[in-house]
Design a protein around this motif. Structure first.
Motif, short mmCIF file in Angstrom:
data_model
loop_
_atom_site.label_atom_id
_atom_site.label_comp_id
_atom_site.label_asym_id
_atom_site.label_seq_id
_atom_site.Cartn_x
_atom_site.Cartn_y
_atom_site.Cartn_z
N PHE A 48 13.48 -12.47 -30.96
CA PHE A 48 14.08 -11.16 -30.74
C PHE A 48 15.01 -11.14 -29.53
N THR A 49 15.37 -12.29 -29.02
CA THR A 49 16.25 -12.34 -27.85
C THR A 49 17.59 -11.69 -28.13
N ALA A 50 18.17 -11.97 -29.29
CA ALA A 50 19.49 -11.41 -29.62
C ALA A 50 19.47 -9.90 -29.61
N TRP A 122 23.30 -18.02 -23.20
CA TRP A 122 24.01 -18.99 -24.04
C TRP A 122 24.32 -20.27 -23.25
N GLU A 123 24.80 -20.11 -22.04
CA GLU A 123 25.14 -21.28 -21.22
C GLU A 123 23.90 -22.14 -20.94
N ALA A 206 25.56 -19.66 -30.45
CA ALA A 206 26.03 -18.31 -30.12
C ALA A 206 25.65 -17.32 -31.22
N CYS A 207 25.60 -17.81 -32.45
CA CYS A 207 25.24 -16.92 -33.56
C CYS A 207 23.83 -16.36 -33.41
N ARG A 208 22.99 -17.05 -32.67
CA ARG A 208 21.62 -16.60 -32.46
C ARG A 208 21.50 -15.60 -31.33
N LEU A 209 22.59 -15.41 -30.56
CA LEU A 209 22.52 -14.58 -29.37
C LEU A 209 23.49 -13.41 -29.37
N ARG A 239 20.58 -14.01 -36.50
CA ARG A 239 21.65 -14.97 -36.25
C ARG A 239 22.97 -14.28 -35.97
N GLY A 240 23.01 -13.00 -36.14
CA GLY A 240 24.26 -12.29 -35.90
C GLY A 240 25.25 -12.48 -37.02
#
Length: 250
Positions: A48-50, A122-123, A206-209, A239-240
């Protein structure tokens, strides 16, 4: 009566599922996999981070607090009111030092707080692990095309305003490794080498965030950068929005 019966059944079903999920997550030492636990930018990415990152768009004070707790030096920007749908009330700048040794160029990078927090995760959890896996060296700099730009999508004279118009998006152009190696989306996206594999890995991560991640696979307008945003679209997927072909323009 039937509606109440169905509702009661769903509630009864949800309780053991929630308990089971909680026991599973805490048993594995991963509270970030639970929807009700507080977001910690220093934790690995969870289920559930995103969604928690996207929700920071509605809570700028908490967002700035989370950045500070994670050791990110972010300076609050004064509210900006532009023409039309432009402007922001929750802007921050990430200075020359960037986040944990990753600098931005050009610096400083000014963006919404929610984007800054998402970039930090992300970084740390995607970009650096991918760089170490493919090159054995860390990323020390991220090159970008900016965040805030008072314009409509594709710079058109009419139509929907871009997420850039409220600093809720950032365009990533490339990366520099600790040994000076440069990796750019424009030059290295295509091909079968390590640089292309790295770029695809950081895009997929990035798709996950982020709520939206657009790459050269999307259309020609994104041939030289990754577009990352946290737009509110009613439903933020795990995944966005990460298309590989033509879709609605951003």
């Amino acid at each position: 009566m039937r509606f109440l019966a169905v509702l009661k059944f769903l509630v009864v079903l949800a309780i053991p599922l929630a308990i089971g999920l909680g026991l599973y997550a805490f048993g594995r030492g991963r509270p970030q996999d639970l929807p009700w636990t507080a977001l910690d930018l220093g934790q690995p990415v969870g289920l559930f981070t995103a969604r928690k990152l996207a929700m920071l768009a509605d809570d700028a004070p908490r967002c700035r607090m989370l950045l500070a707790d994670a050791g990110v030096r972010a300076t609050r920007l004064p509210p900006r009111i532009g023409p039309g749908g432009c402007g922001y009330a929750d802007g921050v700048t990430l200075g020359p030092g960037g986040t944990r040794g990753i600098a931005f160029a050009p610096a400083p990078l000014g963006t919404s707080c929610a984007i800054a927090a998402s970039l930090a995760v992300w970084e740390w959890e995607v970009v650096q692990p991918a760089a170490l896996a493919w090159f054995g060296r860390p990323v020390t700099r991220i090159d970008h095309f900016g965040s805030y730009s008072c314009r409509r999508i594709y710079g058109r004279a009419s139509g929907r305003w871009s997420e850039h118009s409220t600093a809720d998006a950032v365009d990533i152009a490339g990366f520099r490794l600790g040994d000076g190696t440069r990796i750019t989306v424009a030059r290295d996206w295509k091909g079968g080498g390590k640089k292309a594999a790295f770029l695809h890995d950081v895009r997929d991560g990035a798709c996950r965030l982020f709520a939206t991640t657009l790459s050269p696979d999307y259309n020609a307008a994104h041939a030289d950068h990754l577009h990352l945003d946290q737009a509110a679209r009613g439903k933020v997927g795990m995944r966005g929005f990460c298309p590989s072909g033509p879709r609605a323009p951003r």
